[in-house]
Each structure stands twice: as C-alpha cells, then as structure tokens.
Design a protein around this motif. Structure first.
Motif, PDB file in Angstrom:
ATOM      1  N   ALA A 160      52.190 -98.464  23.542  1.00  0.00           N
ATOM      2  CA  ALA A 160      50.981 -97.660  23.369  1.00  0.00           C
ATOM      3  C   ALA A 160      50.974 -96.474  24.335  1.00  0.00           C
ATOM      4  CB  ALA A 160      49.746 -98.526  23.586  1.00  0.00           C
ATOM      5  N   LEU A 161      50.595 -95.307  23.832  1.00  0.00           N
ATOM      6  CA  LEU A 161      50.485 -94.101  24.650  1.00  0.00           C
ATOM      7  C   LEU A 161      49.029 -93.751  24.953  1.00  0.00           C
ATOM      8  CD1 LEU A 161      53.186 -91.804  23.012  1.00  0.00           C
ATOM      9  CD2 LEU A 161      53.382 -93.147  25.109  1.00  0.00           C
ATOM     10  N   TYR A 162      48.162 -93.963  23.977  1.00  0.00           N
ATOM     11  CA  TYR A 162      46.741 -93.696  24.207  1.00  0.00           C
ATOM     12  C   TYR A 162      45.905 -94.384  23.124  1.00  0.00           C
ATOM     13  CZ  TYR A 162      47.515 -90.045  20.647  1.00  0.00           C
ATOM     14  OH  TYR A 162      47.863 -89.361  19.508  1.00  0.00           O
ATOM     15  N   ALA A 163      44.666 -94.704  23.481  1.00  0.00           N
ATOM     16  CA  ALA A 163      43.707 -95.228  22.515  1.00  0.00           C
ATOM     17  C   ALA A 163      42.993 -94.035  21.901  1.00  0.00           C
ATOM     18  CB  ALA A 163      42.712 -96.161  23.192  1.00  0.00           C
ATOM     19  N   GLU A 164      43.174 -93.848  20.628  1.00  0.00           N
ATOM     20  CA  GLU A 164      42.671 -92.651  19.969  1.00  0.00           C
ATOM     21  C   GLU A 164      41.143 -92.646  19.908  1.00  0.00           C
ATOM     22  OE1 GLU A 164      44.561 -90.430  16.371  1.00  0.00           O
ATOM     23  OE2 GLU A 164      43.194 -91.946  15.603  1.00  0.00           O
ATOM     24  N   GLU A 165      40.580 -91.452  19.995  1.00  0.00           N
ATOM     25  CA  GLU A 165      39.147 -91.266  19.821  1.00  0.00           C
ATOM     26  C   GLU A 165      38.901 -90.154  18.814  1.00  0.00           C
ATOM     27  OE1 GLU A 165      35.037 -90.175  22.272  1.00  0.00           O
ATOM     28  OE2 GLU A 165      36.957 -90.258  23.325  1.00  0.00           O
ATOM     29  N   HIS A 166      38.029 -90.420  17.847  1.00  0.00           N
ATOM     30  CA  HIS A 166      37.632 -89.409  16.874  1.00  0.00           C
ATOM     31  C   HIS A 166      36.355 -88.716  17.335  1.00  0.00           C
ATOM     32  CE1 HIS A 166      40.527 -91.382  14.262  1.00  0.00           C
ATOM     33  NE2 HIS A 166      40.315 -90.468  13.329  1.00  0.00           N
ATOM     34  N   VAL A 167      36.275 -87.421  17.045  1.00  0.00           N
ATOM     35  CA  VAL A 167      35.078 -86.642  17.386  1.00  0.00           C
ATOM     36  C   VAL A 167      34.718 -85.744  16.214  1.00  0.00           C
ATOM     37  CG1 VAL A 167      35.505 -86.638  19.880  1.00  0.00           C
ATOM     38  CG2 VAL A 167      36.472 -84.812  18.457  1.00  0.00           C
ATOM     39  N   LEU A 168      33.432 -85.405  16.126  1.00  0.00           N
ATOM     40  CA  LEU A 168      33.015 -84.359  15.217  1.00  0.00           C
ATOM     41  C   LEU A 168      33.303 -83.030  15.902  1.00  0.00           C
ATOM     42  CD1 LEU A 168      31.282 -83.855  12.492  1.00  0.00           C
ATOM     43  CD2 LEU A 168      29.537 -83.123  14.111  1.00  0.00           C
ATOM     44  N   CYS A 193      35.265 -80.750   6.291  1.00  0.00           N
ATOM     45  CA  CYS A 193      36.645 -80.697   5.795  1.00  0.00           C
ATOM     46  C   CYS A 193      37.394 -81.830   6.495  1.00  0.00           C
ATOM     47  CB  CYS A 193      37.290 -79.341   6.065  1.00  0.00           C
ATOM     48  SG  CYS A 193      37.259 -78.800   7.791  1.00  0.00           S
ATOM     49  N   LEU A 194      38.088 -82.657   5.720  1.00  0.00           N
ATOM     50  CA  LEU A 194      38.734 -83.846   6.264  1.00  0.00           C
ATOM     51  C   LEU A 194      40.200 -83.906   5.851  1.00  0.00           C
ATOM     52  CD1 LEU A 194      35.969 -86.544   5.527  1.00  0.00           C
ATOM     53  CD2 LEU A 194      36.367 -85.311   7.668  1.00  0.00           C
ATOM     54  N   LEU A 195      40.949 -84.705   6.589  1.00  0.00           N
ATOM     55  CA  LEU A 195      42.334 -84.963   6.217  1.00  0.00           C
ATOM     56  C   LEU A 195      42.387 -85.710   4.887  1.00  0.00           C
ATOM     57  CD1 LEU A 195      43.713 -86.028   9.709  1.00  0.00           C
ATOM     58  CD2 LEU A 195      44.309 -83.944   8.454  1.00  0.00           C
ATOM     59  N   SER A 196      43.533 -85.705   4.244  1.00  0.00           N
ATOM     60  CA  SER A 196      43.685 -86.324   2.932  1.00  0.00           C
ATOM     61  C   SER A 196      43.465 -87.839   2.994  1.00  0.00           C
ATOM     62  CB  SER A 196      45.079 -86.033   2.372  1.00  0.00           C
ATOM     63  OG  SER A 196      45.271 -84.643   2.230  1.00  0.00           O
ATOM     64  N   ARG A 197      43.069 -88.402   1.855  1.00  0.00           N
ATOM     65  CA  ARG A 197      42.678 -89.807   1.804  1.00  0.00           C
ATOM     66  C   ARG A 197      43.827 -90.780   2.051  1.00  0.00           C
ATOM     67  NH1 ARG A 197      37.555 -90.395  -0.643  1.00  0.00           N
ATOM     68  NH2 ARG A 197      36.753 -88.406  -1.454  1.00  0.00           N
ATOM     69  N   ASN A 198      45.071 -90.332   1.855  1.00  0.00           N
ATOM     70  CA  ASN A 198      46.199 -91.236   2.074  1.00  0.00           C
ATOM     71  C   ASN A 198      46.542 -91.395   3.557  1.00  0.00           C
ATOM     72  OD1 ASN A 198      47.137 -88.512   2.148  1.00  0.00           O
ATOM     73  ND2 ASN A 198      49.235 -89.239   1.967  1.00  0.00           N
ATOM     74  N   MET A 199      45.884 -90.641   4.441  1.00  0.00           N
ATOM     75  CA  MET A 199      46.175 -90.708   5.864  1.00  0.00           C
ATOM     76  C   MET A 199      45.289 -91.757   6.530  1.00  0.00           C
ATOM     77  SD  MET A 199      46.733 -86.743   6.955  1.00  0.00           S
ATOM     78  CE  MET A 199      47.879 -85.697   6.054  1.00  0.00           C
ATOM     79  N   GLY A 235      33.524 -71.293  11.160  1.00  0.00           N
ATOM     80  CA  GLY A 235      32.145 -71.543  11.542  1.00  0.00           C
ATOM     81  C   GLY A 235      31.211 -72.019  10.450  1.00  0.00           C
ATOM     82  N   GLN A 236      31.740 -72.376   9.276  1.00  0.00           N
ATOM     83  CA  GLN A 236      30.877 -72.805   8.182  1.00  0.00           C
ATOM     84  C   GLN A 236      31.090 -74.257   7.787  1.00  0.00           C
ATOM     85  OE1 GLN A 236      31.770 -69.918   5.119  1.00  0.00           O
ATOM     86  NE2 GLN A 236      30.279 -68.455   5.930  1.00  0.00           N
ATOM     87  N   ILE A 237      32.033 -74.908   8.431  1.00  0.00           N
ATOM     88  CA  ILE A 237      32.394 -76.259   8.044  1.00  0.00           C
ATOM     89  C   ILE A 237      32.873 -77.019   9.279  1.00  0.00           C
ATOM     90  CG2 ILE A 237      34.809 -75.771   7.500  1.00  0.00           C
ATOM     91  CD1 ILE A 237      34.425 -77.448   4.931  1.00  0.00           C
ATOM     92  N   ALA A 238      32.574 -78.301   9.358  1.00  0.00           N
ATOM     93  CA  ALA A 238      32.973 -79.129  10.495  1.00  0.00           C
ATOM     94  C   ALA A 238      33.995 -80.168  10.045  1.00  0.00           C
ATOM     95  CB  ALA A 238      31.750 -79.811  11.102  1.00  0.00           C
ATOM     96  N   SER A 239      34.494 -80.957  10.985  1.00  0.00           N
ATOM     97  CA  SER A 239      35.450 -82.010  10.651  1.00  0.00           C
ATOM     98  C   SER A 239      35.291 -83.164  11.619  1.00  0.00           C
ATOM     99  CB  SER A 239      36.891 -81.475  10.705  1.00  0.00           C
ATOM    100  OG  SER A 239      37.796 -82.452  10.210  1.00  0.00           O
TER     101      SER A 239
END
Length: 304
Positions: A160-168, A193-199, A235-239
């Motif tokens: 393990a290298l790091y425990a991942e954290e997701h953010v808006l 806008c999000l990454l593809s569903r297969n990820m 500036g019009q869309i978040a992820s």
C-alpha cells in the motif's frame, strides 16, 4: 523447438493477423506460418484455427500460449539479469497504472531512478482488472492500482502507498453549497462530470449516491482525466475525484475542494506477480516501493 516459434505464437495472439504478426517479428508471413506449423508438428497438436485467415487459438493452443509467455518472460528476465549484473545503472520495466493514479507515476519514477539511474520504463494505462491479467501474462512487471481488486487467492504481492480520499472539486468561480464537508444530499443538484462507469473510482462514487438514495446530476462522463480537468476549470461543472487524480498542483490554485463525509475508499498501491526467479532489477525496484509512503501527498486534501 526454437524460441522464435514461441514469439511467433505470442505475436499472432496479440495482433490476430498473420501479416501484422509477421511484421512485428521482422519476418515474412510465410516464415511465420511455417514456424507455427513446425511447432504444431513437434507438439503433435493443432494450435491455431485457420483457413486463409487467423480465427483464434484452439483450447490446446491457449495452453501452449500460456506456457510460451512464461518461457519468453523467463528468458527476458535472464537476459536482463545478466545485463543488470554488468551495469546496475540500467534496466527496463513495464508498469500498468489505473487512470485515477496516473499523476502518481512521476513520484514513483523519481524514486526508481534514484536507485537505478538509467532505468527505461514503459507506462500504460489500464483498468485494475486488466493490470491483474497482464501481470499474470508477464506483460507487466508492476501495477499501480486499487489493492482491493487484487485476487486474495492469486499469486501476487502488494504494498500500500496511500489510502485514497475522494473530494468534490470545482473551480473557485463556481458557486457551491455552504460547508467544508458535504454529504451526498448536499450535492444532489450540482452539475457533475465523472469518470466512466467501468472505472473502480467511479463505481465507488455511484455506490455513495445509491446508498444515500440520491440521483446525481451527471452531465459528462469520460475516461480521460485531461478532458475532465478542462471542464472543471471552465467553472460550470464540478466532479468527485480521488486526490491523486486532481490537476497538477500548478492548476489547483484555481480550484476549491470539499471533503465527502463517510466516503470509504480502498488503498492504492503497487502489485507484482509473486515468482521464485524474480530479476535483480525487479527486486531492487520492489525494495524501493517498500520504503515509499505517499499518504501525505495523495491521501488527503484540505477543503478550501
């Protein structure tokens, strides 16, 4: 049986076409076809389904292909071992990386080259499942991926290298709900806008919305981080992204981030095939990974 017959077979499976396989091996198509037929004669089995075109491998051919890959990989390792013994400053390695971790690669390579200055590296992007398969086939020597995707009963070693954290994440010019930590309901109406569903990273996000009973407002899906970053910066869309997948730090000055409450992400780390005859180069690089701890860089983000 000659080694070149095995390389012919591996190339034919890769390109699924006689002419392109022959070209990749630097021989004529008749020479490649003759080599495959000679291998079939020596083994007493039919390896490929053919007419005038390549139609795939027989069941026996699939088993021979697996053996051929292991044999060629072992010989490549022997050659590399000999070269490495003569010149410990060099060597070659192939690394597979899942898309959300691609920006971690420069940090990893910096540590590798500190140990092996003339190291040659081939880096390609794959899903976690593809990395596991390519490690099995000896096409890759190392993978950078979610460790919960490594088969528990498989012949693999992991660190393990790091425990991942997701953010808006959004541009600072974009208006977001108040608060430094969001739950899923808070962002129900935020255009995303999000990454593809297969990820796997996207699947974790979908699980969060699903468990909260929230239907997100998704306007764009892509498997390309560069496009996703460009859309965020408009500036019009978040992820919602892993910290490691945020734009380079020079671009983060224009961004605001918010922690996602209760978001549980798996560890990200390096994986290799466990094998008794590992090369000195791979052992040295694997030793480098054991000393790495990247949590301070990629495992957390300050909400801003």
């Amino acid at each position: 049986m000659f080694l070149r017959q095995l390389t012919y077979l591996i190339a034919l499976d890769r390109f699924r076409h006689f002419s392109r396989a022959a070209e990749s091996c630097g021989v004529s198509q008749p020479a490649l076809s003759a080599g495959i037929r000679q291998l079939e004669t020596e083994l007493g089995i039919t390896i490929i389904q053919r007419n005038r075109r390549f139609y795939g491998l027989t069941a026996e051919g699939e088993r021979v292909l697996s053996w051929a890959r292991q044999t060629v990989a072992a010989l490549d390792g022997l050659r590399q071992e000999a070269a490495f013994a003569q010149d410990v400053a060099g060597g070659s390695i192939a690394i597979g990386v899942m898309p959300p971790a691609i920006l971690v690669i420069p940090t990893l390579l910096e540590s590798f080259r500190a140990a092996v200055p003339a190291l040659h590296v081939e880096v390609k992007v794959y899903s976690s499942n593809e990395i596991v398969q390519l490690l099995r086939e000896h096409t890759l020597q190392l993978g950078l991926m979610y460790l919960d995707q490594v088969p528990a009963d498989g012949p693999f070693e992991k660190h393990a290298l790091y425990a991942e954290e997701h953010v808006l994440v959004a541009a600072k010019s974009m208006s977001l709900p108040a608060g430094r930590v969001f739950n899923w309901k808070d962002i129900e109406n935020v255009p995303l806008c999000l990454l593809s569903r297969n990820m796997r990273s996207r699947q974790l996000v979908d699980d969060g919305f699903r468990q909260a009973g929230v239907l997100p407002n998704i306007l764009l899906e892509t498997d390309t981080l560069e496009l996703l970053h460009a859309e965020i910066l408009k500036g019009q869309i978040a992820s919602i992204l892993p910290v490691a997948a945020l734009p380079e730090r020079t671009g983060r000055e224009s961004l605001q981030t918010r922690r996602m409450a209760g978001f549980v992400s798996p560890d990200v780390g390096v994986v290799r095939l466990s094998q008794p005859n590992s090369t000195a180069l791979l052992e040295r690089l694997w030793g480098v990974t054991q000393s790495l701890e990247l949590a301070d860089i990629y495992g957390a983000a300050t909400a801003s």
